[in-house]
Design an enzyme around this catalytic site. Structure first.
Site, PDB file in Angstrom:
ATOM      1  N   GLU A   1       0.155  -0.991   5.844  1.00  0.00           N
ATOM      2  CA  GLU A   1       1.215  -0.380   6.653  1.00  0.00           C
ATOM      3  C   GLU A   1       1.013   1.116   6.812  1.00  0.00           C
ATOM      4  O   GLU A   1       1.256   1.674   7.888  1.00  0.00           O
ATOM      5  CB  GLU A   1       2.580  -0.661   6.018  1.00  0.00           C
ATOM      6  CG  GLU A   1       3.768  -0.361   6.926  1.00  0.00           C
ATOM      7  CD  GLU A   1       4.223   1.093   6.893  1.00  0.00           C
ATOM      8  OE1 GLU A   1       4.965   1.512   7.797  1.00  0.00           O
ATOM      9  OE2 GLU A   1       3.829   1.832   5.961  1.00  0.00           O
TER      10      GLU A   1
ATOM     11  N   ASP B   1       0.847  -1.195   0.000  1.00  0.00           N
ATOM     12  CA  ASP B   1       0.000   0.000   0.000  1.00  0.00           C
ATOM     13  C   ASP B   1       0.879   1.241   0.000  1.00  0.00           C
ATOM     14  O   ASP B   1       2.071   1.181   0.323  1.00  0.00           O
ATOM     15  CB  ASP B   1      -0.966   0.007   1.181  1.00  0.00           C
ATOM     16  CG  ASP B   1      -0.261   0.084   2.539  1.00  0.00           C
ATOM     17  OD1 ASP B   1       0.774  -0.588   2.717  1.00  0.00           O
ATOM     18  OD2 ASP B   1      -0.746   0.814   3.425  1.00  0.00           O
TER      19      ASP B   1
END
Length: 481
Positions: A171, A104
Site C-alpha cells: 500500500e 507494509d
C-alpha cells in the site's frame, strides 16, 4: 447496550495484554515495501499475520502471489509481497464483510529524529500511548480485526457476520497489482461480499471520532535530469559543465509556490466548483487551526479559518515535493556533481480531475520549464503510480451502523468527513464488488503516521476495537446492505 456487546467489550479490556504482545511482535518486523533491500522482511510480516489468522480460527487462508514487481526498480526479479486472503465464518444467512488493511510500512530510522527505535513498540501506559512504525498506519488497525474475532470467541458470543480479509503488503508503494486481483476475485474469493470496511485513516483532530466518506487521489511523479556519464569533482568541473541538480531545482521550483498554489496551467479548471450545499457541510465540523498546529508541532498553517483549512485538505488539489534521488544526502560535506538526479513529487487529486489529462499537463509544464533553461542535459518526467479520488454515501446502512457504534463507544455522534490522504484501492473495491465502502478510523489526527515518533493512543486502540465489534454487530442487524 446488548448483553453480547457488553461481554465482548469486557473481553477486549481483559485481553489487552495479549493484543499488546501481538502488536509488539508485528511492529518489530521492518516491512518497508519501498526499500528493496527489506523486501524479505515484508514477506516475514506476511507470514506472521497468516499465522495469527490461523491461530484465531480463520480458514481458507491464501497467500496470493502477485508475481514480479514492474519497473522502475533496481533489483531484478523482485517479488511482490503476497496478499493475504482469509475467512472467518461462512454462514449463508449472515452478511459478509470484507476488511482491508496493509501490513507494509513507511521507512523509519532512529537518526530521522525518533525518540526511540522505530521498530520496537514502546507502550507507555502512564502517557496512554504506544509508539512505533506502523502502530497506527496500519499494523495496529489491521491486527485489531483479528483481536475482535478473539474477543467474540472468548466471550462465547456468536460472531455476527462472515468476515473476509484482504491484507496487502504494497500500500505504501502504490498497491501494485492489487487492482487486478480484486477484479479477478470479484466473482471468486470475494463473491457474496455485502460491504467493505477499511481502517486506514484517522480522526480529523484529537478529540472527536469521525467517519470518512471521501478521499483525495494521488498521482506520483518523478522528473529525471541526466548529464555527465558519471559523478564529477566540482573543483575540476564546477562552472564548466551543466549540472543536473541545478536544472532539477529550477524545474521543481516551478511547480508550486510557497503558499501552496499549483503553478501548472490547466489544473484549476479541472476541479469541481464548490456549491453552497457542499460549503454548508463544513460549518458544524469540530476543528480548529490550533488542532492543526498541534498535529504538525508548528505554526505553519497557510490558513486561519477552519473551512479554508478543511477545503484545502479535502476538496482542492495539492502538490508536494518529496525528495531527490541520486544526490548526496548524508551528513558532512561531499563536493560532488551528481550525474543523474530524480526529483520526486505528487499531486493529490479531487473531483473532477482526470489522471491522464493531469499527467499530460504535468509533463508539458516540466518540459517547457526545462527547455527555457537552455541546458544541454536531458530531462523527462514520468508517472510512477496514480490512484483515483473516492466519494461515498454517508447515509447508507454501513455508515448508519458505524455511527451507532461510535456513539456507543465514545458517547458522541461522529463528524462525517472527507480526507486529504489517498487509499486508491477504495474505489476499486466499490466498483469491482459493486458494494459500499466505509472508512472507519482508529487513530487520531496527531498520530504522525508517515512521520517520526508515530503513535497510537491506547484509548483509541481499545476504543477502536470496540467500535469495530459494535459496527459488525449493528451492521448485521440492519435491514439493508
Amino acid at each position: 447496550m446488548s448483553h453480547s456487546l457488553t461481554s465482548v467489550f469486557q473481553k477486549i479490556d481483559t485481553l489487552k495484554p495479549q493484543f499488546f504482545s501481538r502488536l509488539t511482535k508485528a511492529i518489530q518486523i521492518p516491512a518497508v515495501s519501498s526499500d528493496e533491500s527489506l523486501r524479505p522482511k515484508v514477506f516475514d510480516k506476511a507470514k506472521f499475520i497468516s499465522e495469527q489468522l490461523s491461530q484465531s480460527g480463520f480458514h481458507d487462508i491464501k497467500m496470493v502471489d502477485l508475481g514480479i514487481q514492474p519497473p522502475p526498480i533496481s533489483t531484478p526479479n523482485l517479488s511482490l509481497p503476497p496478499v493475504i486472503l482469509s475467512r472467518f465464518g461462512d454462514d449463508p444467512s449472515k452478511k459478509t464483510v470484507l476488511v482491508y488493511g496493509h501490513y507494509d510500512v513507511q521507512p523509519a530510522q532512529l537518526e530521522d529524529g525518533w525518540d526511540t527505535e522505530p521498530f520496537k513498540l514502546v507502550i507507555d501506559e502512564a502517557k496512554g500511548i504506544m509508539k512505533g512504525r506502523g502502530v497506527t498506519d496500519d499494523t495496529g488497525p489491521l491486527l485489531s480485526w483479528i483481536n475482535v474475532v478473539d474477543a467474540f470467541k472468548a466471550s462465547g458470543q456468536e460472531f455476527p457476520v462472515n468476515l473476509v480479509t484482504c491484507f496487502e503488503g504494497m500500500e505504501e508503494s502504490g498497491s501494485l497489482k492489487l487492482d487486478e486481483l480484486i477484479k479477478k476475485e470479484a466473482n471468486g474469493y470475494f463473491k457474496g461480499v455485502d460491504a467493505v470496511c477499511i481502517s486506514d485513516n484517522y480522526w480529523l483532530g484529537t478529540k472527536k471520532p469521525v467517519l470518512t466518506y471521501g478521499l483525495r487521489g494521488c498521482n506520483y511523479y518523478q522528473t529525471i535530469i541526466e548529464g555527465p556519464s558519471a559523478d564529477l569533482h566540482s573543483g575540476i568541473f564546477g562552472g564548466v559543465v551543466a549540472e543536473p541538480m541545478i536544472d532539477l531545482m529550477q524545474v521543481l521550483g516551478s511547480l508550486v509556490d510557497s503558499r501552496g498554489k499549483i503553478l501548472i496551467d490547466g489544473i484549476d479548471e479541472m476541479v469541481a466548483p464548490l456549491t453552497e450545499k457542499e460549503k454548508a457541510l463544513y460549518k458544524d465540523i469540530e476543528f480548529s487551526v490550533e488542532e492543526l498546529n498541534a498535529a504538525t508541532g508548528s505554526k505553519t498553517s497557510l490558513y486561519d479559518k477552519k473551512e479554508d483549512i478543511l477545503m484545502h485538505r479535502w476538496r482542492y488539489p495539492s502538490l508536494s515535493i518529496h525528495g531527490v534521488e541520486g544526490a548526496f544526502s548524508a551528513q558532512g560535506a561531499k563536493t560532488v556533481i551528481p550525474a543523474k538526479v530524480f526529483g520526486k513529487f505528487s499531486i493529490r487529486t479531487v473531483p473532477d480531475m482526470d489522471s491522464e489529462k493531469l499527467t499530460s499537463l504535468v509533463q508539458k509544464h516540466c518540459d517547457a520549464k526545462f527547455k527555457s533553461l537552455n541546458s544541454p542535459n536531458k530531462c523527462r518526467t514520468e508517472l510512477i503510480h496514480d490512484g483515483a479520488y473516492w466519494v461515498s454515501d454517508p447515509f447508507n446502512a454501513q455508515f448508519t451502523a458505524a455511527k451507532k457504534a461510535t456513539k456507543l463507544v465514545y458517547g458522541v455522534d461522529p463528524d462525517f468527513t472527507r480526507e486529504g490522504g489517498s487509499i486508491p484501492i477504495t474505489l476499486t473495491f466499490q466498483d469491482a464488488l459493486n458494494t459500499s465502502v466505509l472508512l472507519l478510523p482508529m487513530g487520531r489526527g496527531d498520530d504522525g503516521a508517515h512521520s517520526i515518533n508515530e503513535k497510537l493512543d491506547i484509548s483509541n486502540f481499545v476504543g477502536g476495537m470496540k467500535t469495530m465489534a459494535a459496527y459488525l454487530q449493528y451492521y448485521s442487524e440492519s435491514p439493508e446492505n
